[in-house]
Design an enzyme around this catalytic site. Structure first.
Site, PDB file in Angstrom:
ATOM      1  N   LYS A  82     -28.608  -0.370 -72.377  1.00 47.76           N
ATOM      2  CA  LYS A  82     -30.169  -1.034 -71.956  1.00 47.76           C
ATOM      3  C   LYS A  82     -30.778  -1.199 -73.368  1.00 47.76           C
ATOM      4  O   LYS A  82     -30.560  -0.675 -74.228  1.00 47.76           O
ATOM      5  CB  LYS A  82     -30.793   0.137 -71.204  1.00 47.76           C
ATOM      6  CG  LYS A  82     -31.987  -0.533 -70.362  1.00 47.76           C
ATOM      7  CD  LYS A  82     -31.238  -1.106 -68.944  1.00 47.76           C
ATOM      8  CE  LYS A  82     -32.253  -1.529 -68.134  1.00 47.76           C
ATOM      9  NZ  LYS A  82     -31.507  -1.914 -66.672  1.00 47.76           N
TER      10      LYS A  82
HETATM   11  P1  NAD Z   1     -39.796  -7.983 -62.096  1.00 51.73           P
HETATM   12  O1  NAD Z   1     -40.403  -7.826 -63.377  1.00 51.73           O
HETATM   13  O2  NAD Z   1     -39.173  -9.186 -61.660  1.00 51.73           O
HETATM   14  O3  NAD Z   1     -40.621  -7.330 -60.959  1.00 51.73           O
HETATM   15  C1  NAD Z   1     -41.284  -6.206 -60.902  1.00 51.73           C
HETATM   16  C2  NAD Z   1     -42.370  -6.171 -59.978  1.00 51.73           C
HETATM   17  O4  NAD Z   1     -43.026  -5.016 -59.684  1.00 51.73           O
HETATM   18  C3  NAD Z   1     -43.597  -7.095 -60.153  1.00 51.73           C
HETATM   19  O5  NAD Z   1     -43.780  -7.862 -58.807  1.00 51.73           O
HETATM   20  C4  NAD Z   1     -44.611  -6.176 -60.527  1.00 51.73           C
HETATM   21  O6  NAD Z   1     -45.952  -6.832 -60.166  1.00 51.73           O
HETATM   22  C5  NAD Z   1     -44.426  -5.154 -59.759  1.00 51.73           C
HETATM   23  N1  NAD Z   1     -45.258  -3.667 -60.293  1.00 51.73           N
HETATM   24  C6  NAD Z   1     -45.051  -3.288 -61.526  1.00 51.73           C
HETATM   25  N2  NAD Z   1     -45.890  -2.155 -61.499  1.00 51.73           N
HETATM   26  C7  NAD Z   1     -46.241  -2.001 -60.255  1.00 51.73           C
HETATM   27  C8  NAD Z   1     -46.684  -0.870 -59.542  1.00 51.73           C
HETATM   28  N3  NAD Z   1     -47.159   0.153 -60.202  1.00 51.73           N
HETATM   29  N4  NAD Z   1     -46.868  -0.850 -58.283  1.00 51.73           N
HETATM   30  C9  NAD Z   1     -46.308  -1.836 -57.402  1.00 51.73           C
HETATM   31  N5  NAD Z   1     -45.659  -3.002 -58.013  1.00 51.73           N
HETATM   32  C10 NAD Z   1     -45.387  -2.978 -59.512  1.00 51.73           C
HETATM   33  O7  NAD Z   1     -38.606  -6.935 -62.292  1.00 51.73           O
HETATM   34  P2  NAD Z   1     -37.106  -6.772 -61.658  1.00 51.73           P
HETATM   35  O8  NAD Z   1     -36.173  -7.272 -62.403  1.00 51.73           O
HETATM   36  O9  NAD Z   1     -37.481  -7.249 -60.241  1.00 51.73           O
HETATM   37  O10 NAD Z   1     -37.066  -5.341 -61.737  1.00 51.73           O
HETATM   38  C11 NAD Z   1     -37.688  -4.314 -60.658  1.00 51.73           C
HETATM   39  C12 NAD Z   1     -36.795  -3.065 -60.760  1.00 51.73           C
HETATM   40  O11 NAD Z   1     -35.555  -3.194 -60.301  1.00 51.73           O
HETATM   41  C13 NAD Z   1     -36.705  -2.257 -62.011  1.00 51.73           C
HETATM   42  O12 NAD Z   1     -36.747  -1.084 -61.741  1.00 51.73           O
HETATM   43  C14 NAD Z   1     -35.693  -2.875 -62.816  1.00 51.73           C
HETATM   44  O13 NAD Z   1     -35.007  -1.952 -63.505  1.00 51.73           O
HETATM   45  C15 NAD Z   1     -34.795  -2.626 -61.570  1.00 51.73           C
HETATM   46  N6  NAD Z   1     -33.560  -3.546 -61.540  1.00 51.73           N
HETATM   47  C16 NAD Z   1     -33.457  -4.722 -61.780  1.00 51.73           C
HETATM   48  C17 NAD Z   1     -32.332  -5.499 -61.682  1.00 51.73           C
HETATM   49  C18 NAD Z   1     -32.206  -7.052 -61.979  1.00 51.73           C
HETATM   50  O14 NAD Z   1     -31.266  -7.597 -61.771  1.00 51.73           O
HETATM   51  N7  NAD Z   1     -33.438  -7.688 -62.159  1.00 51.73           N
HETATM   52  C19 NAD Z   1     -31.135  -4.966 -61.653  1.00 51.73           C
HETATM   53  C20 NAD Z   1     -31.182  -3.647 -61.111  1.00 51.73           C
HETATM   54  C21 NAD Z   1     -32.290  -3.032 -61.415  1.00 51.73           C
END
Ligand code: NAD
Length: 457
Positions: free
Chosen positions: A123
């Site tokens: 990561k």
């Molecule tokens: P992103 O940046 O696209 O979206 C994050 C979202 O969370 C945004 O809408 C933001 O406004 C919201 N957010 C932030 N803080 C918040 C809070 N306190 N309460 C409510 N909403 C809040 O990120 P993403 O890629 O969608 O990732 C989200 C999660 O999924 C992370 O934990 C990431 O590690 C995990 N994840 C992502 C992927 C991927 O392919 N992108 C894969 C596996 C896991």
């Protein structure tokens, strides 16, 4: 990231007042709990599996829009390459720090093992606030960060991907920087989550959310929730409306679920008759917030997490369900689309209340699975149809879900018979939850390969 006060001991419940919200210690505690169910694994091997293989910190200058120079800190942790090269996203967030990246890298190792794809875990991240930075500055940060990492990333070394506040555009800059530093060879497999016209896989953008849907569907069809055998007509609440949460809301809606509440960092909205996630996405695009969506009522994120529903999908960030709010959860099932959204104290409370948690290392493994498909396509100079990608993803997610559910059943049958003996010589009496089952499965898979290969030299 929030710091807690004391570290809970492995295997014991933690009270909200003493809960530690450091995600690295949280990931270690989760692992320690799972290792109680694996008494035959040798201590030295456990130490090796726990510690990251390498942790890199880079400090680099970037010229800002006004001509000033600012120094940024970037991290890349390779947790394990026992089962293959490192794999894991790059996150841009003001709170990024070494402990967070180490925890996320370890979770990637266990996730790749649960999904049974040939990678170790890694990561990375840069401590910065992308909301306050121009695209030009974000591009400079990305290029310099990747240049500083040098050959610590590579198609068979460590392969980045998107995570919070990074996307396909960021991955295109990662590829381009690496390509400029290593001309004359096929460098497409150095990074996944690229734009589709730059070697990205069809279906990658939706893969984490789609994988979550496949895992939930499989678990329901196997009777995880009495009386609910499908997502059709289930009520769903999603925290986080970004890449994962926004698309999860859309895909669950398309599968016949009623998405009644969603949120982002500005707060949440609810409409008991169901929201149209497409229309919410258009509203957010225009106003930068889900709040104020016509026909819905604004709520806080705390209210959203406690909203009554069949399936709660935390898809934002770590430590959202904790010892101090898990009692208030009124969902029947939690599917962790985010990494680390549930603390060990919350795990205890939810398990005692009979609310199953499909853990992150299973529920959000769809993203890394299609990243793996992208890597394979890049190496073979192939382009698979989206239907082929989605079908392969379905097979992988259903197998992984079956393996975790089966492991939980096997462990708990052995617990009931008093067959698992703890370090103190006394049989373990606590039933394993799904996180413990997934971690036991992952550790067994990684440990087996480590033993088959033998410790070098
Ligand atoms: P992103 O940046 O696209 O979206 C994050 C979202 O969370 C945004 O809408 C933001 O406004 C919201 N957010 C932030 N803080 C918040 C809070 N306190 N309460 C409510 N909403 C809040 O990120 P993403 O890629 O969608 O990732 C989200 C999660 O999924 C992370 O934990 C990431 O590690 C995990 N994840 C992502 C992927 C991927 O392919 N992108 C894969 C596996 C896991």
């Amino acid at each position: 990231m929030q710091e807690g006060r004391t570290l809970a001991s492995a295997g014991t419940a933690t009270s909200p007042a003493t809960e530690d919200l450091n995600v690295y210690r949280m990931s270690t505690l989760q692992l320690d709990r799972a290792l109680r169910y694996l008494p035959s694994i040798k201590r030295g091997l456990i130490d090796f599996l726990k510690r990251p293989a390498r942790s890199i910190i880079v400090e680099f200058p970037v010229e800002m829009e006004d001509g000033s120079v600012q120094t940024f800190t970037g991290y890349r942790v390779l947790h394990s390459r026992v089962r293959g090269p490192g794999k894991g996203g790059i996150r841009y967030h003001p709170d990024v720090n070494l402990d967070e990246v180490r925890a996320l890298a370890a979770w990637m190792t266990w996730k790749c093992a649960v999904a049974d794809i040939p990678y170790g875990g890694a990561k990375g991240g840069v401590a910065c606030d992308p909301k306050k930075l121009s695209e030009t500055v974000l591009r400079r940060i990305t290029r310099r960060y990747i240049a500083e990492l040098g050959d610590n990333i590579g198609p068979f070394e460590d392969i980045p991907a998107p995570d919070m506040y990074t996307d396909a555009k960021t991955m295109a800059w990662v590829y381009d920087t690496y390509q400029m530093m290593h001309p004359g060879r096929n460098n497409l497999p150095v990074v996944t989550g690229k734009p589709v016209d730059l070697g990205g896989s069809l279906g990658r953008r939706e893969a984490t959310a789609r994988g979550c849907l496949f895992a939930v569907q499989r678990a329901l069809s196997r009777g995880l929730l009495p009386g609910l055998s499908s997502v059709k007509d289930a009520t769903v609440v999603v925290q986080g409306f970004g890449n994962v949460g926004g698309i999860a809301a859309q895909l669950f809606h398309e599968a016949g679920a009623r998405v009644i509440a969603v949120s982002d960092s500005t707060g949440g909205i609810v409409n008991e008759s169901g929201l149209d996630p497409n229309a919410v996405a258009r509203h957010k695009e225009k106003t930068k917030s889900v709040q104020g969506f016509p026909g819905a009522r604004n709520i806080t994120n705390a209210e959203l997490l406690a909203w009554p529903c069949d399936i709660l999908i935390p898809a934002a960030m770590e430590c959202q369900l904790r010892g101090d709010n898990a009692e208030k959860v009124r969902a029947r099932l939690i599917a962790e689309a985010a990494n680390g959204p549930t603390t060990p104290a919350a795990d205890d409370i939810l398990f005692a209340r009979g609310i199953p948690v499909l853990p992150d290392i299973l529920a959000n493994a769809g993203g890394v699975t299609v990243s793996y498909f992208e890597w394979v396509q890049n190496i073979e100079n192939q382009r698979w149809d989206e239907a082929e990608v989605n079908e392969k993803l379905r097979v992988k997610m259903e197998r992984a879900t079956d393996a975790v559910l089966d492991k939980q059943r096997q462990l708990n049958e052995r617990v009931a018979k008093g067959e698992i003996i703890g370090a103190d010589g006394i049989p373990i009496r606590e039933q394993a939850d799904l996180r413990i089952a997934a971690l036991v499965l992952a550790v067994e898979r990684v440990a087996n390969v480590a033993l088959e290969r033998g410790i070098w030299p």
